[in-house]
Design a protein around this motif. Structure first.
Motif, PDB file in Angstrom:
ATOM      1  N   THR A  69       0.843  -1.258   0.005  1.00 26.85           N
ATOM      2  CA  THR A  69       0.057  -0.046  -0.031  1.00 26.85           C
ATOM      3  C   THR A  69       0.885   1.232   0.076  1.00 26.85           C
ATOM      4  O   THR A  69       0.407   2.261   0.499  1.00 26.85           O
ATOM      5  N   ASN A  70       2.023   1.096  -0.689  1.00 22.75           N
ATOM      6  CA  ASN A  70       3.206   2.222  -0.631  1.00 22.75           C
ATOM      7  C   ASN A  70       2.959   2.962  -1.970  1.00 22.75           C
ATOM      8  O   ASN A  70       3.707   3.567  -2.275  1.00 22.75           O
ATOM      9  N   ILE A  92       6.635  14.629 -13.600  1.00 21.43           N
ATOM     10  CA  ILE A  92       7.057  13.241 -13.462  1.00 21.43           C
ATOM     11  C   ILE A  92       8.536  13.129 -12.935  1.00 21.43           C
ATOM     12  O   ILE A  92       9.111  12.213 -11.983  1.00 21.43           O
ATOM     13  N   GLY A  93       9.453  14.070 -13.692  1.00 21.86           N
ATOM     14  CA  GLY A  93      10.852  13.992 -13.545  1.00 21.86           C
ATOM     15  C   GLY A  93      11.214  14.473 -11.884  1.00 21.86           C
ATOM     16  O   GLY A  93      12.184  14.038 -11.211  1.00 21.86           O
ATOM     17  N   MET A  94      10.452  15.637 -11.426  1.00 22.62           N
ATOM     18  CA  MET A  94      10.714  16.100 -10.257  1.00 22.62           C
ATOM     19  C   MET A  94      10.240  15.123  -8.908  1.00 22.62           C
ATOM     20  O   MET A  94      10.792  15.153  -8.182  1.00 22.62           O
ATOM     21  N   ILE A  95       9.151  14.427  -9.302  1.00 17.99           N
ATOM     22  CA  ILE A  95       8.643  13.374  -8.313  1.00 17.99           C
ATOM     23  C   ILE A  95       9.552  12.373  -8.436  1.00 17.99           C
ATOM     24  O   ILE A  95      10.039  11.788  -7.098  1.00 17.99           O
ATOM     25  N   ASP A  96      10.241  11.877  -9.240  1.00 17.28           N
ATOM     26  CA  ASP A  96      11.215  10.780  -9.280  1.00 17.28           C
ATOM     27  C   ASP A  96      12.312  11.185  -8.552  1.00 17.28           C
ATOM     28  O   ASP A  96      13.250  10.161  -8.172  1.00 17.28           O
ATOM     29  N   ARG A  97      12.806  12.550  -8.355  1.00 15.36           N
ATOM     30  CA  ARG A  97      13.897  12.782  -7.653  1.00 15.36           C
ATOM     31  C   ARG A  97      13.806  12.777  -6.078  1.00 15.36           C
ATOM     32  O   ARG A  97      14.926  12.787  -5.234  1.00 15.36           O
ATOM     33  N   VAL A 101      11.380   7.866  -3.063  1.00 15.01           N
ATOM     34  CA  VAL A 101      10.611   7.246  -4.129  1.00 15.01           C
ATOM     35  C   VAL A 101      11.374   6.347  -4.842  1.00 15.01           C
ATOM     36  O   VAL A 101      12.478   6.278  -5.178  1.00 15.01           O
ATOM     37  N   LEU A 102      10.706   4.925  -5.033  1.00 14.01           N
ATOM     38  CA  LEU A 102      11.516   3.904  -5.613  1.00 14.01           C
ATOM     39  C   LEU A 102      11.198   3.788  -6.841  1.00 14.01           C
ATOM     40  O   LEU A 102      12.035   3.557  -7.727  1.00 14.01           O
ATOM     41  N   SER A 103       9.983   4.161  -7.451  1.00 12.15           N
ATOM     42  CA  SER A 103       9.612   4.093  -9.086  1.00 12.15           C
ATOM     43  C   SER A 103       8.680   5.147  -9.232  1.00 12.15           C
ATOM     44  O   SER A 103       7.639   5.254  -8.403  1.00 12.15           O
ATOM     45  N   THR A 104       8.536   5.679 -10.469  1.00  8.55           N
ATOM     46  CA  THR A 104       7.482   6.437 -10.795  1.00  8.55           C
ATOM     47  C   THR A 104       6.996   6.053 -12.501  1.00  8.55           C
ATOM     48  O   THR A 104       7.944   5.771 -13.124  1.00  8.55           O
ATOM     49  N   THR A 228      -2.577  11.192 -14.513  1.00 11.13           N
ATOM     50  CA  THR A 228      -2.183  10.212 -13.312  1.00 11.13           C
ATOM     51  C   THR A 228      -0.828   9.906 -13.126  1.00 11.13           C
ATOM     52  O   THR A 228      -0.171   9.272 -14.217  1.00 11.13           O
ATOM     53  N   VAL A 229      -0.013  10.355 -12.104  1.00  6.54           N
ATOM     54  CA  VAL A 229       1.322   9.939 -11.916  1.00  6.54           C
ATOM     55  C   VAL A 229       1.536   8.939 -10.698  1.00  6.54           C
ATOM     56  O   VAL A 229       0.878   9.212  -9.460  1.00  6.54           O
ATOM     57  N   TYR A 230       1.675   7.805 -10.795  1.00  7.98           N
ATOM     58  CA  TYR A 230       1.987   6.800 -10.187  1.00  7.98           C
ATOM     59  C   TYR A 230       3.128   6.582  -9.430  1.00  7.98           C
ATOM     60  O   TYR A 230       4.162   6.562 -10.132  1.00  7.98           O
ATOM     61  N   THR A 231       3.224   6.629  -8.040  1.00  5.45           N
ATOM     62  CA  THR A 231       4.522   6.749  -7.283  1.00  5.45           C
ATOM     63  C   THR A 231       4.640   5.837  -6.345  1.00  5.45           C
ATOM     64  O   THR A 231       3.722   5.578  -5.303  1.00  5.45           O
ATOM     65  N   ARG A 232       5.748   4.816  -6.169  1.00  5.93           N
ATOM     66  CA  ARG A 232       5.790   3.772  -5.164  1.00  5.93           C
ATOM     67  C   ARG A 232       6.993   4.361  -4.397  1.00  5.93           C
ATOM     68  O   ARG A 232       8.043   4.732  -4.749  1.00  5.93           O
ATOM     69  N   THR A 233       6.822   4.414  -3.139  1.00  4.46           N
ATOM     70  CA  THR A 233       7.766   4.794  -2.240  1.00  4.46           C
ATOM     71  C   THR A 233       7.939   3.751  -0.992  1.00  4.46           C
ATOM     72  O   THR A 233       7.396   2.697  -1.098  1.00  4.46           O
ATOM     73  N   ARG A 234       9.053   4.078  -0.389  1.00 10.24           N
ATOM     74  CA  ARG A 234       9.443   3.483   1.129  1.00 10.24           C
ATOM     75  C   ARG A 234       8.197   3.099   1.691  1.00 10.24           C
ATOM     76  O   ARG A 234       7.365   4.142   1.989  1.00 10.24           O
ATOM     77  N   GLU A 235       7.976   1.905   2.330  1.00  8.68           N
ATOM     78  CA  GLU A 235       6.982   1.822   3.332  1.00  8.68           C
ATOM     79  C   GLU A 235       7.008   2.699   4.584  1.00  8.68           C
ATOM     80  O   GLU A 235       5.959   3.157   5.069  1.00  8.68           O
ATOM     81  N   ASP A 236       8.280   3.094   4.924  1.00  8.37           N
ATOM     82  CA  ASP A 236       8.371   3.939   6.141  1.00  8.37           C
ATOM     83  C   ASP A 236       8.232   5.309   5.851  1.00  8.37           C
ATOM     84  O   ASP A 236       8.559   6.367   6.731  1.00  8.37           O
ATOM     85  N   ALA A 237       8.060   5.672   4.706  1.00 11.24           N
ATOM     86  CA  ALA A 237       8.064   7.145   4.069  1.00 11.24           C
ATOM     87  C   ALA A 237       6.674   7.491   3.220  1.00 11.24           C
ATOM     88  O   ALA A 237       6.772   8.738   2.961  1.00 11.24           O
ATOM     89  N   VAL A 238       5.930   6.785   3.268  1.00 12.16           N
ATOM     90  CA  VAL A 238       4.634   7.028   2.492  1.00 12.16           C
ATOM     91  C   VAL A 238       3.999   8.292   3.112  1.00 12.16           C
ATOM     92  O   VAL A 238       3.507   9.205   2.327  1.00 12.16           O
ATOM     93  N   GLU A 239       3.916   8.771   4.447  1.00 10.64           N
ATOM     94  CA  GLU A 239       3.136   9.861   4.738  1.00 10.64           C
ATOM     95  C   GLU A 239       4.051  11.171   4.611  1.00 10.64           C
ATOM     96  O   GLU A 239       3.605  12.067   3.928  1.00 10.64           O
ATOM     97  N   ALA A 240       5.163  10.951   4.640  1.00 11.11           N
ATOM     98  CA  ALA A 240       6.207  12.104   4.413  1.00 11.11           C
ATOM     99  C   ALA A 240       6.253  12.300   2.830  1.00 11.11           C
ATOM    100  O   ALA A 240       6.021  13.715   2.330  1.00 11.11           O
ATOM    101  N   VAL A 241       6.388  11.357   2.064  1.00 11.99           N
ATOM    102  CA  VAL A 241       6.311  11.509   0.601  1.00 11.99           C
ATOM    103  C   VAL A 241       5.070  12.227   0.084  1.00 11.99           C
ATOM    104  O   VAL A 241       4.940  13.224  -0.534  1.00 11.99           O
ATOM    105  N   GLN A 242       3.728  11.738   0.742  1.00 11.31           N
ATOM    106  CA  GLN A 242       2.600  12.196   0.498  1.00 11.31           C
ATOM    107  C   GLN A 242       2.364  13.635   0.893  1.00 11.31           C
ATOM    108  O   GLN A 242       1.660  14.380   0.202  1.00 11.31           O
TER     109      GLN A 242
END
Length: 402
Positions: A69-70, A92-97, A101-104, A228-242
């Motif tokens: 659910t990340n 997209i490129g800015m989010i990927d940085r 973030v693991l993948s976008t 729609t931009v799909y962003t997969r993040t680390r499990e421990d950083a979901v809230e921070a990235v959001q």
């Protein structure tokens, strides 16, 4: 010598009460069966509603836990004037940085493009299938898999090739991908190179036709903006990235960005399930009420039919309290039979339906226990008036009844 203690009526033990109550029920098996069936149907309805809903939710939770659910989604919102905005090309490129973030990946809706099985179908019968320009790295980000063929790659994304979502393939009657499978998309033929399995984390892909970003821009007048931009993040950083996604995707107008995650949709679904559960539980309560009326009716008729028996018992020394206990015991036993039968029936229905849907079978313990407790309360309430009525019959009046 006779003492005062000898004149006192004997106390009924629990075993005696159950024996007397059971004898009263065995004397009228058909009536008892029908009354217990009314209660059983109400309890079974409650258990089935709760069990099937819980099993469905458990299956969805397991799927999401397996996929993770990340996953966060970013999309364009509305401007201050209510106009539809769009994400900048650099989003997209800015989010990927962003470091966690693991993948976008991203999709863009191709406005005006429609999909048909062939070029002879009327234009108005498109089936509401969305056409999405797609990046080849989408499956890795959203956890999508193909049931037939392969997903788009850097080579075929420039040509008229399409991957169909699970439900899209069903609507178009496409079973497998292949060079001979084609659909009419945007007034030209596209070869079906892949068919997706259902995508729980991105259900919008199930009803879409996915094409390459280059061909969409070249042939279908796609504006190139990601919807729609799909962003997969680390499990421990979901809230921070959001918390930083909106400002990262559109630094100039972060208020025009919509950010969500699959768990938000899950929470909305659970709220809908709870509303539906409340409705169906209400119907189960009505069925229970009908069953309670049946119990009360059975017990009242039993009192009328057994006036002579009641009078004889009173003449032999039975107290009013003992007569009340006898008829209350019959009512409680009748309700207990209906309750236990309803719980078993509800469990069987839940397990059978869950097995048919290939879900885990889950019947909450509180539902089963609550069903039995509810039937006991119904039995006590339904049997109270007949028991009091029976205890008030005088021996002479009861024995004089033909």
């Amino acid at each position: 010598m006779i003492t005062v203690a000898d004149l006192r009526p004997a106390r009924l033990s629990v075993r005696d009460v159950l024996r007397v109550g059971g004898a009263g029920l065995r004397a009228r098996p058909l009536r008892v069966f029908l009354s217990a069936l009314g209660i059983a149907i109400g309890i079974a309805a409650m258990i089935s509603v709760v069990g099937i809903s819980t099993s469905s939710r458990e299956n969805l939770d397991r799927q999401l836990a397996a996929l993770g659910t990340n996953l966060l989604t970013v999309g364009p919102g509305q401007s201050l004037f209510g106009e539809q905005s769009h994400l900048p090309d650099s989003s997209i490129g800015m989010i990927d940085r962003i470091e966690p973030v693991l993948s976008t990946s991203a999709t863009g809706k191709v406005v005006g493009a429609k999909v048909y099985r062939n070029d002879r179908i009327p234009e108005t019968q498109s089936g509401g299938i969305a056409v999405l320009a797609t990046r080849p790295d989408l499956p890795d980000t959203v956890g999508a898999t193909v049931t037939s063929g392969a997903f788009l790659n850097e080579a075929n994304a420039r040509y008229p090739a399409v991957v169909l979502g699970h439900r899209t393939a069903e609507r178009l009657g496409v079973g497998v991908a292949g060079p001979d499978q084609r659909v009419y998309l945007g007034d030209q033929w596209f070869t079906v190179v892949g068919v997706l399995n259902p995508v729980p984390l991105a259900p919008e892909l199930d009803t879409a036709a996915l094409i390459g970003w280059p061909i969409a821009e070249q042939s279908l007048k796609f504006d190139g903006y990601a919807t729609t931009v799909y962003t997969r993040t680390r499990e421990d950083a979901v809230e921070a990235v959001q918390a930083v996604l909106a400002a990262t995707a559109n630094p100039e107008n972060p208020n025009e960005v919509s950010v969500s995650r699959p768990s938000d949709a899950l929470a909305a679904k659970q709220a809908t399930d709870q509303t539906l559960n409340g409705l169906l539980l209400g119907l189960g309560a009505v069925a229970l009420l009908v069953g309670g009326v049946g119990v009360a009716n059975t017990m009242v008729i039993s009192v009328l039919e057994r006036r002579a028996e009641i009078g004889l018992r009173r003449s032999l020394g039975a107290t009013r309290g003992q007569v009340r206990i006898q008829f209350l015991a019959e009512s409680l036993l009748l309700s207990a039979l209906g309750g236990l039968g309803g719980v078993l029936l509800g469990v069987v229905v839940t397990v059978s339906y869950a097995a048919y849907q290939d879900w885990p079978s889950v019947v909450p313990a509180w539902a089963s226990a609550g069903g039995v407790v509810a039937t006991m309360i119904i039995g006590m309430v339904a049997g109270l008036y007949p028991a009091i009525r029976a205890s008030r019959l005088s021996p002479t009046e009861a024995l004089a009844t033909p």
